[in-house]
Design an enzyme around this catalytic site. Sequence first.
Site, PDB file in Angstrom:
ATOM      1  N   ALA A 202      58.747  49.661  61.464  1.00  0.00           N
ATOM      2  CA  ALA A 202      59.168  49.876  60.079  1.00  0.00           C
ATOM      3  C   ALA A 202      60.552  50.506  59.999  1.00  0.00           C
ATOM      4  CB  ALA A 202      58.149  50.747  59.351  1.00  0.00           C
TER       5      ALA A 202
ATOM      6  N   ARG B  27      52.726  59.117  54.802  1.00  0.00           N
ATOM      7  CA  ARG B  27      51.443  59.762  54.534  1.00  0.00           C
ATOM      8  C   ARG B  27      51.616  61.112  53.860  1.00  0.00           C
ATOM      9  NH1 ARG B  27      48.930  58.608  60.522  1.00  0.00           N
ATOM     10  NH2 ARG B  27      48.296  56.432  60.190  1.00  0.00           N
TER      11      ARG B  27
ATOM     12  N   SER C  50      50.589  49.742  60.736  1.00  0.00           N
ATOM     13  CA  SER C  50      49.370  49.299  61.411  1.00  0.00           C
ATOM     14  C   SER C  50      49.013  50.297  62.487  1.00  0.00           C
ATOM     15  CB  SER C  50      49.570  47.918  62.047  1.00  0.00           C
ATOM     16  OG  SER C  50      48.425  47.524  62.770  1.00  0.00           O
TER      17      SER C  50
ATOM     18  N   LYS D 196      43.074  43.126  64.494  1.00  0.00           N
ATOM     19  CA  LYS D 196      44.250  42.410  64.002  1.00  0.00           C
ATOM     20  C   LYS D 196      43.873  41.039  63.450  1.00  0.00           C
ATOM     21  CE  LYS D 196      47.772  43.847  64.079  1.00  0.00           C
ATOM     22  NZ  LYS D 196      48.459  44.783  63.150  1.00  0.00           N
TER      23      LYS D 196
ATOM     24  N   PRO E  12      54.150  39.148  65.971  1.00  0.00           N
ATOM     25  CA  PRO E  12      55.001  39.547  67.103  1.00  0.00           C
ATOM     26  C   PRO E  12      54.204  39.773  68.369  1.00  0.00           C
ATOM     27  CG  PRO E  12      54.647  41.412  65.651  1.00  0.00           C
ATOM     28  CD  PRO E  12      54.018  40.225  64.974  1.00  0.00           C
TER      29      PRO E  12
ATOM     30  N   SER F  34      53.794  51.001  72.353  1.00  0.00           N
ATOM     31  CA  SER F  34      54.420  49.889  73.067  1.00  0.00           C
ATOM     32  C   SER F  34      55.502  50.346  74.041  1.00  0.00           C
ATOM     33  CB  SER F  34      55.015  48.885  72.067  1.00  0.00           C
ATOM     34  OG  SER F  34      56.060  49.467  71.319  1.00  0.00           O
TER      35      SER F  34
END
Length: 354
Positions: free
Chosen positions: A15, A34, A84, A158, A185, A200
């Site tokens: 993001a 949040r 996510s 997902k 992706p 990741s």
Amino acid sequence: MSTRVLVTGATGFVAGHVITELLGHGYAVRATVRDLAATATRAHLVDHATRIGGELEFAEADLDRDAGWAEAVAGCGAILHVASPFPAGPPDDDDELIRTAVDGTLRVLRAGAADPAIRRVVLTSSIAAVAHGHRDSAPRTEADWTVVERSPAYQRSKTLAERAAWEFAESLPASHGFSLVVLNPGMVLGPVLSPVTSTSHEPVRRLLAREAPGVPRVGWSVVDVRDLAVAHRLALETPEAAGRRYICAGEHVWMRDMARMLDEVYRARGLRIVTRPLPDVLVRAVALVDPGLRLTVPALGRVERVIADRARRELGWTMRPVRETVVDTAESLLLRGVVRPPGAVEPAFATAEA
């Protein structure tokens, strides 16, 4: 007046790059967080917007609650739903992971459907919803769906979340609905914008930190986060993308190949990268006490083969060389202090949503 776009999950790795890409192309951005009081987690985005004179604001909304989403959507013309949750280790409760993914996605889409000004939603899914559970090794395209009955919890989450999104979008009346575009992706690497990292980044971080005596036999179909951010903008801007899925990922790259790329660059700088293979049996043994490594066990020896021709053809999308992505990832982790060079004290680091 520039189009205002809502981007979910502002403090997440993907993001953050999507926000900077939109700001750089003249879009006004409202991004969800949040907790509005936690200003430090988004300071790098504010700094970037200030430097380029971009219009960036934040709204408080959580994927687990209905409150705040109507206000977040108001005044926007499109939504890029990027947020996510990605587990830092094997989930304690598979059903909870799946529920969060599905309900969170539908919560955002309902808010978009309730506002007639929203004409496009771009959903960040994953090749986890495309390439898992198949009994053959054929390259996967957007026509393929992960077989949930033969897939781990994250891949199921997902897949079910994306399917729920398509079903919801298809149920909307043409006169009062948005067009949905989904991006799938692969493993997202690339430079971090702050010391907060994503799950990741763990393979590159572990290689730099020399946390294991060898490299497990795992690999991924990689995409650079900067290229993925461009894909989000193109999916927003391309009318013909409506109702389409787009795989955004390159060729499969073994972690050992990443290690060799890094060793070639950093050996002269006094940072040796371990490149020897780690036997599968040893990986499974160490994974019993290492939650991060435990995530790799189901992927041992697995090759991800996907085809991104549709994104290239219909969106005009391109990818940079994977070596550039891997090295730039490492450089940013060192620059931000996520990993210290030999002899230095390594600071604590945090993980965030993917």
